[in-house]
Design a protein around this motif. Sequence first.
Motif, PDB file in Angstrom:
ATOM      1  N   ALA A   1      49.919  38.852  50.788  1.00 54.18           N
ATOM      2  CA  ALA A   1      50.807  37.731  51.130  1.00 54.18           C
ATOM      3  C   ALA A   1      52.016  38.225  51.918  1.00 54.18           C
ATOM      4  O   ALA A   1      52.418  37.603  52.909  1.00 54.18           O
ATOM      5  CB  ALA A   1      51.258  37.017  49.865  1.00 54.18           C
ATOM      6  N   GLN A   2      52.594  39.345  51.494  1.00 57.21           N
ATOM      7  CA  GLN A   2      53.740  39.895  52.218  1.00 57.21           C
ATOM      8  C   GLN A   2      53.341  40.338  53.617  1.00 57.21           C
ATOM      9  O   GLN A   2      54.101  40.150  54.572  1.00 57.21           O
ATOM     10  CB  GLN A   2      54.349  41.058  51.435  1.00 57.21           C
ATOM     11  CG  GLN A   2      55.064  40.611  50.191  1.00 57.21           C
ATOM     12  CD  GLN A   2      55.523  41.766  49.322  1.00 57.21           C
ATOM     13  OE1 GLN A   2      55.012  42.877  49.411  1.00 57.21           O
ATOM     14  NE2 GLN A   2      56.491  41.498  48.459  1.00 57.21           N
ATOM     15  N   ALA A   3      52.152  40.901  53.759  1.00 60.03           N
ATOM     16  CA  ALA A   3      51.685  41.305  55.086  1.00 60.03           C
ATOM     17  C   ALA A   3      51.506  40.096  55.997  1.00 60.03           C
ATOM     18  O   ALA A   3      51.854  40.137  57.185  1.00 60.03           O
ATOM     19  CB  ALA A   3      50.373  42.079  54.965  1.00 60.03           C
ATOM     20  N   ALA A   4      50.983  39.010  55.458  1.00 61.05           N
ATOM     21  CA  ALA A   4      50.808  37.793  56.255  1.00 61.05           C
ATOM     22  C   ALA A   4      52.158  37.239  56.695  1.00 61.05           C
ATOM     23  O   ALA A   4      52.336  36.833  57.853  1.00 61.05           O
ATOM     24  CB  ALA A   4      50.037  36.748  55.452  1.00 61.05           C
TER      25      ALA A   4
ATOM     26  N   PRO B   1      37.470  54.060  36.906  1.00 55.77           N
ATOM     27  CA  PRO B   1      37.463  53.810  35.456  1.00 55.77           C
ATOM     28  C   PRO B   1      38.727  53.103  34.960  1.00 55.77           C
ATOM     29  O   PRO B   1      39.568  53.702  34.296  1.00 55.77           O
ATOM     30  CB  PRO B   1      37.366  55.219  34.875  1.00 55.77           C
ATOM     31  CG  PRO B   1      38.043  56.085  35.878  1.00 55.77           C
ATOM     32  CD  PRO B   1      37.760  55.451  37.218  1.00 55.77           C
ATOM     33  N   PHE B   2      38.879  51.823  35.310  1.00 56.66           N
ATOM     34  CA  PHE B   2      40.051  51.054  34.888  1.00 56.66           C
ATOM     35  C   PHE B   2      39.640  50.035  33.835  1.00 56.66           C
ATOM     36  O   PHE B   2      38.565  49.436  33.922  1.00 56.66           O
ATOM     37  CB  PHE B   2      40.677  50.297  36.067  1.00 56.66           C
ATOM     38  CG  PHE B   2      41.178  51.189  37.168  1.00 56.66           C
ATOM     39  CD1 PHE B   2      41.962  52.288  36.899  1.00 56.66           C
ATOM     40  CD2 PHE B   2      40.875  50.901  38.491  1.00 56.66           C
ATOM     41  CE1 PHE B   2      42.438  53.096  37.916  1.00 56.66           C
ATOM     42  CE2 PHE B   2      41.346  51.704  39.516  1.00 56.66           C
ATOM     43  CZ  PHE B   2      42.135  52.804  39.226  1.00 56.66           C
ATOM     44  N   ASP B   3      40.525  49.790  32.889  1.00 56.69           N
ATOM     45  CA  ASP B   3      40.269  48.724  31.921  1.00 56.69           C
ATOM     46  C   ASP B   3      40.614  47.378  32.564  1.00 56.69           C
ATOM     47  O   ASP B   3      41.154  47.320  33.663  1.00 56.69           O
ATOM     48  CB  ASP B   3      41.056  48.947  30.630  1.00 56.69           C
ATOM     49  CG  ASP B   3      42.560  48.998  30.849  1.00 56.69           C
ATOM     50  OD1 ASP B   3      43.008  48.748  31.980  1.00 56.69           O
ATOM     51  OD2 ASP B   3      43.288  49.296  29.886  1.00 56.69           O
ATOM     52  N   ASP B   4      40.276  46.284  31.888  1.00 63.37           N
ATOM     53  CA  ASP B   4      40.481  44.944  32.467  1.00 63.37           C
ATOM     54  C   ASP B   4      41.942  44.644  32.766  1.00 63.37           C
ATOM     55  O   ASP B   4      42.259  44.030  33.785  1.00 63.37           O
ATOM     56  CB  ASP B   4      39.913  43.874  31.534  1.00 63.37           C
ATOM     57  CG  ASP B   4      38.398  43.830  31.567  1.00 63.37           C
ATOM     58  OD1 ASP B   4      37.818  44.356  32.540  1.00 63.37           O
ATOM     59  OD2 ASP B   4      37.805  43.265  30.632  1.00 63.37           O
ATOM     60  N   ASN B   5      42.845  45.073  31.888  1.00 64.16           N
ATOM     61  CA  ASN B   5      44.271  44.824  32.110  1.00 64.16           C
ATOM     62  C   ASN B   5      44.752  45.514  33.382  1.00 64.16           C
ATOM     63  O   ASN B   5      45.472  44.922  34.202  1.00 64.16           O
ATOM     64  CB  ASN B   5      45.080  45.285  30.889  1.00 64.16           C
ATOM     65  CG  ASN B   5      46.524  44.870  30.962  1.00 64.16           C
ATOM     66  OD1 ASN B   5      46.846  43.866  31.587  1.00 64.16           O
ATOM     67  ND2 ASN B   5      47.387  45.631  30.326  1.00 64.16           N
ATOM     68  N   THR B   6      44.339  46.759  33.574  1.00 63.63           N
ATOM     69  CA  THR B   6      44.736  47.505  34.772  1.00 63.63           C
ATOM     70  C   THR B   6      44.123  46.886  36.020  1.00 63.63           C
ATOM     71  O   THR B   6      44.795  46.754  37.048  1.00 63.63           O
ATOM     72  CB  THR B   6      44.319  48.985  34.647  1.00 63.63           C
ATOM     73  OG1 THR B   6      44.899  49.526  33.456  1.00 63.63           O
ATOM     74  CG2 THR B   6      44.769  49.792  35.843  1.00 63.63           C
ATOM     75  N   LYS B   7      42.861  46.485  35.937  1.00 59.81           N
ATOM     76  CA  LYS B   7      42.206  45.847  37.089  1.00 59.81           C
ATOM     77  C   LYS B   7      42.934  44.567  37.481  1.00 59.81           C
ATOM     78  O   LYS B   7      43.169  44.318  38.660  1.00 59.81           O
ATOM     79  CB  LYS B   7      40.740  45.538  36.767  1.00 59.81           C
ATOM     80  CG  LYS B   7      39.844  46.738  36.774  1.00 59.81           C
ATOM     81  CD  LYS B   7      38.419  46.327  36.453  1.00 59.81           C
ATOM     82  CE  LYS B   7      37.529  47.541  36.325  1.00 59.81           C
ATOM     83  NZ  LYS B   7      36.153  47.180  35.944  1.00 59.81           N
ATOM     84  N   ASN B   8      43.279  43.747  36.482  1.00 60.46           N
ATOM     85  CA  ASN B   8      43.980  42.491  36.775  1.00 60.46           C
ATOM     86  C   ASN B   8      45.344  42.746  37.390  1.00 60.46           C
ATOM     87  O   ASN B   8      45.764  42.035  38.310  1.00 60.46           O
ATOM     88  CB  ASN B   8      44.118  41.655  35.505  1.00 60.46           C
ATOM     89  CG  ASN B   8      42.792  41.108  35.030  1.00 60.46           C
ATOM     90  OD1 ASN B   8      41.852  41.002  35.809  1.00 60.46           O
ATOM     91  ND2 ASN B   8      42.697  40.787  33.758  1.00 60.46           N
ATOM     92  N   ARG B   9      46.049  43.753  36.900  1.00 62.93           N
ATOM     93  CA  ARG B   9      47.356  44.088  37.466  1.00 62.93           C
ATOM     94  C   ARG B   9      47.206  44.574  38.910  1.00 62.93           C
ATOM     95  O   ARG B   9      47.989  44.203  39.785  1.00 62.93           O
ATOM     96  CB  ARG B   9      48.040  45.156  36.611  1.00 62.93           C
ATOM     97  CG  ARG B   9      49.457  45.429  37.064  1.00 62.93           C
ATOM     98  CD  ARG B   9      50.185  46.382  36.156  1.00 62.93           C
ATOM     99  NE  ARG B   9      50.266  45.812  34.820  1.00 62.93           N
ATOM    100  CZ  ARG B   9      50.177  46.536  33.707  1.00 62.93           C
ATOM    101  NH1 ARG B   9      50.013  47.828  33.770  1.00 62.93           N
ATOM    102  NH2 ARG B   9      50.261  45.951  32.528  1.00 62.93           N
ATOM    103  N   LEU B  10      46.190  45.388  39.179  1.00 62.06           N
ATOM    104  CA  LEU B  10      45.952  45.865  40.554  1.00 62.06           C
ATOM    105  C   LEU B  10      45.611  44.707  41.485  1.00 62.06           C
ATOM    106  O   LEU B  10      46.086  44.651  42.627  1.00 62.06           O
ATOM    107  CB  LEU B  10      44.832  46.909  40.569  1.00 62.06           C
ATOM    108  CG  LEU B  10      45.185  48.272  40.004  1.00 62.06           C
ATOM    109  CD1 LEU B  10      43.933  49.134  39.887  1.00 62.06           C
ATOM    110  CD2 LEU B  10      46.230  48.952  40.864  1.00 62.06           C
ATOM    111  N   ILE B  11      44.797  43.765  41.003  1.00 53.22           N
ATOM    112  CA  ILE B  11      44.440  42.608  41.828  1.00 53.22           C
ATOM    113  C   ILE B  11      45.686  41.782  42.139  1.00 53.22           C
ATOM    114  O   ILE B  11      45.872  41.331  43.280  1.00 53.22           O
ATOM    115  CB  ILE B  11      43.363  41.758  41.125  1.00 53.22           C
ATOM    116  CG1 ILE B  11      42.035  42.511  41.124  1.00 53.22           C
ATOM    117  CG2 ILE B  11      43.212  40.398  41.791  1.00 53.22           C
ATOM    118  CD1 ILE B  11      40.963  41.888  40.258  1.00 53.22           C
ATOM    119  N   ALA B  12      46.560  41.603  41.162  1.00 51.16           N
ATOM    120  CA  ALA B  12      47.796  40.850  41.397  1.00 51.16           C
ATOM    121  C   ALA B  12      48.663  41.538  42.442  1.00 51.16           C
ATOM    122  O   ALA B  12      49.208  40.887  43.340  1.00 51.16           O
ATOM    123  CB  ALA B  12      48.564  40.688  40.085  1.00 51.16           C
TER     124      ALA B  12
END
Length: 98
Positions: A62-65, A44-55
């Motif tokens: 990228a760091q793992a690569a 149950p995340f709002d769009d702002n939280t989802k976008n922050r998690l995706i970032a």
Amino acid sequence: MIDPGPAKYTAKSSFQSSSGMEIAKDALDHDLGHFGNESLRNYPFDDNTKNRLIAHIRLDAAQAAINSKRIANDLRLIKVLALLLFAFEAVNFFYPLR
């Protein structure tokens, strides 16, 4: 933010896995509902939280690569140094300096 609670693993336990990749794959498969009759887990995340998690996920990937590439380069260097050491010891064995 609501805590979804502990994950229930129906496949092999993540503690029994020997590889970090296996642990990650097991967690992903569980979240996507690939085990048994479970459906896709809905957080149950709002769009702002989802976008922050995706970032953050993209940053982590990228760091793992980058770290994987560095580790591969370090291993290549270790192999070369081990080969040089072996060659030096082989020459020293057949043609001692004393």
